[in-house]
Design a protein around this motif. Structure first.
Motif, short mmCIF file in Angstrom:
data_model
loop_
_atom_site.label_atom_id
_atom_site.label_comp_id
_atom_site.label_asym_id
_atom_site.label_seq_id
_atom_site.Cartn_x
_atom_site.Cartn_y
_atom_site.Cartn_z
N ALA A 1 37.12 40.04 41.97
CA ALA A 1 36.89 39.81 40.54
C ALA A 1 37.01 38.33 40.20
O ALA A 1 36.23 37.79 39.40
CB ALA A 1 37.89 40.62 39.72
N ALA A 2 37.99 37.64 40.81
CA ALA A 2 38.16 36.21 40.55
C ALA A 2 36.95 35.42 41.05
O ALA A 2 36.52 34.46 40.40
CB ALA A 2 39.43 35.71 41.21
N ARG A 3 36.41 35.81 42.18
CA ARG A 3 35.24 35.11 42.70
C ARG A 3 34.01 35.35 41.82
O ARG A 3 33.23 34.44 41.56
CB ARG A 3 34.95 35.55 44.14
N ARG A 4 33.87 36.56 41.34
CA ARG A 4 32.75 36.83 40.43
C ARG A 4 32.88 36.03 39.14
O ARG A 4 31.90 35.46 38.65
CB ARG A 4 32.70 38.33 40.12
N GLN A 5 34.10 35.98 38.62
CA GLN A 5 34.32 35.21 37.40
C GLN A 5 34.03 33.74 37.64
O GLN A 5 33.43 33.06 36.80
CB GLN A 5 35.77 35.41 36.93
#
Length: 802
Positions: A724-728
């Motif tokens: 999720a952090a990488r997508r954000q």
């Protein structure tokens, strides 16, 4: 009028209705919803009622306690009422902050709290709890309020580790007062030591979470303390204009008003005149004039609130005038705008009647939903979840609507601006309706709602980005950065980083260069006492001498700049100038980017775009510094720039990488976020030019998501980030890339108004870095803002810059 308002509040007040009926065993959601629906029709009065500070206790079951408090107010010597705490100040301070002394500030703060009473002799307290404060410390209202809820404690300031106040319930008061005056050793036995961190961090009124303010009032820290107070006056969750555009200009307005004794009510009254003037201008079709008055009014709306808070001059009349006008005037502006569109043709199937219904229905419906959310669910809708806080930035309130109207006028389609306002108002209300339904479901399943800001530890672990954006207004708007939002203490690695940067950024040797010294002399003469620090960066530090030097000039304030340049620097920092000097009989020149120290500190840590923090994560030298205090602030800013740069780049970098790959990959992202003229291999050459710098600074950054490889090989790293952090992170960099192009154009346009021969410099820089040569004609050189765009567009299409 007051009697009528009281009658309405008594008979339509939620707390009164609940109190006048038999209380059920369980406070069910259904009962609260039925009452909330009954009360929805008086939502506008709720808003004024809250803003005025009239507690529901004035007209409800708490009436007896309120009457008792009023009696105590009329007789200060009688302080024996239950729930009342007396406040007594000792010591004194000559430091005046925002034009008022410490004793006056404390008296005004105490007057704002109904359960506190000021006394001039501690014996007047009788048996009531006594709050003793040292007037040589700076408190905020909620610090006093939270401290009064404790019993027999000594409040210690985290800055100097000394006692600043006592709350005495049963402790020996004579002994405690003597001890607080001299503070020898530990406090008396009955008193328990606490710090501001032990007090409540969540401020529901201003929608933020941070440690209550408590600082020693020292003359040498006057500017810093005023900055803290100004930052402390800001709401954490508000619209994007108030949050990011107005802070710097509004601070100057607050400063001007405070120095001249202008009251907040006077500012609000002038804003009311602008409201009427803007409405008249819209009605007559003078859109530019109306927008100018409207934007000036929004600026004054920020100024009056901040002025009231920093000078502690909030009043019921001021709240009524300010928030009443804010609540009522926006839809009338839009309707008057529509009246002026006499030849309006339906857009998207919407005629003028439909647009008016969307605006009025959406605006009123949105405010009613907000009121129901608070009354029935026990939480403000925009404070419930991070999504709601982000949505508040752009929700259909006055300032976002003004942006849409302004865009409509710029493209010569004021009708489209009004349609956009109507559609966005309706969509915003629909989103709020969905959130209300979701809140009701959550309330039925798990009980009363709580703001995501109410638990700072949970928010820090789960919503770090949102917490950084909305929680700590004091640091964000005061221009003061602390590495730990709660304690302000530095870890050992952070201290090591700053010490290393202090040595690494020492530019005393570079300042001895005759060329640099000559240019510094020009800067000192040009900016005078406003000059705080000068940083040099770029190709000069990599050994190139046949180039234009790059200086960053940090100013204490903008008083040395013309008024229009001050405005440009506040809106699109930095201002860029060209300076020239004579050295050994030859002329030399430099590019000089200028902004305030405060804006620089905030930019390298909080700016969304990488313009500042990417530049100063790279090597730079401090060739001039006004004093050691400024040097410390600049070093802190450089450390924050490097930390921000790497931490924000990690989501778009490989899970395993070397130090060189880390910096090259991160710089590639930032270069793509601007219009750049460098060749593709320039980034590799930049990192390889000073490998020791990047190898040394990376381990000192202390970023939890960046850890050494388990193999133990030096210079090898792995990133611990969730999917999720990488997508954000990818979404953020996509947005930076598109926003950055527009910001580059704005900065170039701004620089063209101040830079001597800007087009020649741009063409020289393009040729130097890309090898593409172009020649401008005389008309393009003379009026670059009007005629140079086709030439630059051709260069862009040919790949001269990206």
């Amino acid at each position: 009028m007051a009697s009528a308002l009281k009658w309405v509040s008594r008979h339509c007040n939620l707390d009164y209705i609940l109190a006048s009926q038999p209380k059920p065993e369980n406070d069910t959601l259904g009962m609260r919803l039925r009452v909330a629906i009954i009360c929805a029709l008086r939502h506008s009065f709720w808003m004024l009622h809250d803003r005025l500070g009239w507690g529901m206790s004035l007209f409800s079951r708490k009436k007896d306690a309120s009457s008792t408090s009023d009696a105590a107010s009329s007789n200060p010597a009688d302080c024996t009422d239950a729930g009342l705490t007396c406040v007594y100040a000792i010591v004194s301070s000559r430091v005046r902050l925002w034009g008022i002394d410490a004793q006056t500030r404390l008296r005004r703060q105490v007057a704002q709290l109904p359960n506190l009473r000021w006394i001039d002799d501690w014996r007047e307290a009788g048996d009531a709890p006594l709050l003793v404060v040292r007037a040589d410390y700076l408190f905020e209202v909620r610090t006093l309020k939270a401290l009064a809820q404790h019993h027999d404690v000594a409040l210690y300031c985290g800055t100097d580790q000394r006692a600043a106040a006592l709350q005495l319930t049963q402790a020996d008061r004579t002994q405690a007062l003597r001890w607080l005056d001299e503070r020898p050793g530990e406090p008396p036995v009955r008193l328990r030591k606490i710090t501001p961190e032990a007090l409540s961090h969540f401020d529901a009124k201003l929608r933020r979470t941070e440690v209550p303010l408590l600082e020693p009032m020292l003359a040498e820290r006057r500017e810093q303390l005023e900055s803290l107070l100004y930052g402390n006056s800001y709401k954490g969750i508000t619209d994007l204009v108030t949050k990011w555009l107005w802070p710097a200009p509004a601070r100057r307005g607050v400063r001007w008003c405070a120095d001249r004794g202008v009251t907040p009510n006077a500012v609000t009254a002038f804003g009311l005149l602008l409201v009427l003037g803007a409405g008249l201008a819209f009605w007559q079709g003078h859109y530019l004039l109306g927008l100018a008055m409207g934007w000036l009014m929004t600026w004054l709306d920020t100024v009056d609130g901040k002025l009231a808070r920093v000078t502690v001059q909030s009043s019921r009349m001021g709240h009524l005038l300010d928030h009443g006008v804010d609540l009522i005037h926006p839809p009338f502006w839009y309707l008057l705008w529509g009246v002026s569109l006499v030849n309006f043709q339906p857009v998207l199937g919407l005629d003028m009647d439909m647009i008016e219904h969307l605006i009025i229905g959406g605006y009123v419906g949105g405010r009613v939903i907000e009121g129901i959310f608070v009354r029935a669910l026990g939480c403000e809708v925009f404070s419930w979840r991070p999504f709601d806080s982000w949505f508040r930035l752009i929700t259909a309130r006055r300032n976002p609507a003004l942006i849409l109207l302004t865009i409509g006028v710029i493209i010569a389609r004021p009708d489209l601006g009004l349609v956009a306002v109507a559609v966005w108002t309706a969509l915003s209300t629909a989103i709020l309706s969905v959130r209300l339904v979701q809140g009701i479901v959550q309330r039925m399943r798990h009980g009363p709602l709580q703001s995501w800001l109410s638990d700072s530890n949970h928010a820090r672990s789960r919503y770090p980005r949102s917490l950084l954006t909305f929680a700590n207004t004091r640091a964000a708007y005061a221009g003061m950065e602390s590495c730990d939002a709660e304690t302000g203490e530095l870890t050992s690695k952070q201290r090591s980083l700053r010490e290393w940067l202090r040595q690494r950024s020492d530019g005393s040797e570079a300042a001895l260069d005759p060329t640099v010294a000559a240019l510094l002399a020009v800067l000192k003469e040009r900016f005078g006492d406003s000059l705080s620090a000068v940083l040099i960066y770029g190709s000069y530090l990599r050994g190139k001498r046949d180039t234009v030097l790059d200086f960053y000039v940090l100013l204490e304030d903008y008083r040395a700049l013309p008024w229009w340049q001050k405005m440009l620097c506040c809106m699109v920092a930095p201002n860029v100038y060209q300076i020239k000097a004579k050295c050994d009989g030859n002329g030399t020149r430099a590019k000089c980017a200028t902004l305030s120290v405060r804006r620089f500190e905030r930019a390298v840590r909080h700016d969304f775009h990488s313009y500042f923090w990417a530049r100063f994560a790279q090597p730079s030298r401090l060739v001039y510094c006004k004093d050691e205090a400024i040097r410390g602030r600049v070093i802190d800013a450089l450390a924050n720039a490097a930390h921000t740069f790497v931490s924000r780049a990690l989501p778009v970098l490989p899970p395993s990488l070397s130090t060189r790959d880390l910096w090259i990959g991160a710089l590639q992202r930032t270069y793509r976020s601007e219009l750049r003229v460098e060749k593709p291999g320039q980034i590799d050459a930049l990192v390889d030019a000073e490998p020791d710098y990047f190898q040394a600074i990376t381990p000192l950054l202390d970023i939890p998501a960046l850890q050494p490889e388990s193999s133990g090989e030096a210079g090898q790293w792995r990133t611990n980030l969730s999917v999720a952090a990488r997508r954000q992170g990818k979404r953020e960099w996509w947005l930076r890339r598109h926003v950055g192009k527009a910001l580059t154009v704005l900065r170039v346009t701004s620089a063209a108004t101040m830079f001597e021969a800007p087009l020649d410099y741009i063409l020289w820089k393009i040729e130097r870095h890309s090898g593409v040569w172009a020649k401008a004609n005389e008309r393009q050189r003379r009026w670059p803002l009007l005629f140079a765009w086709p030439l630059l567009w051709r260069l862009y299409r040919s790949g001269a810059f990206r």
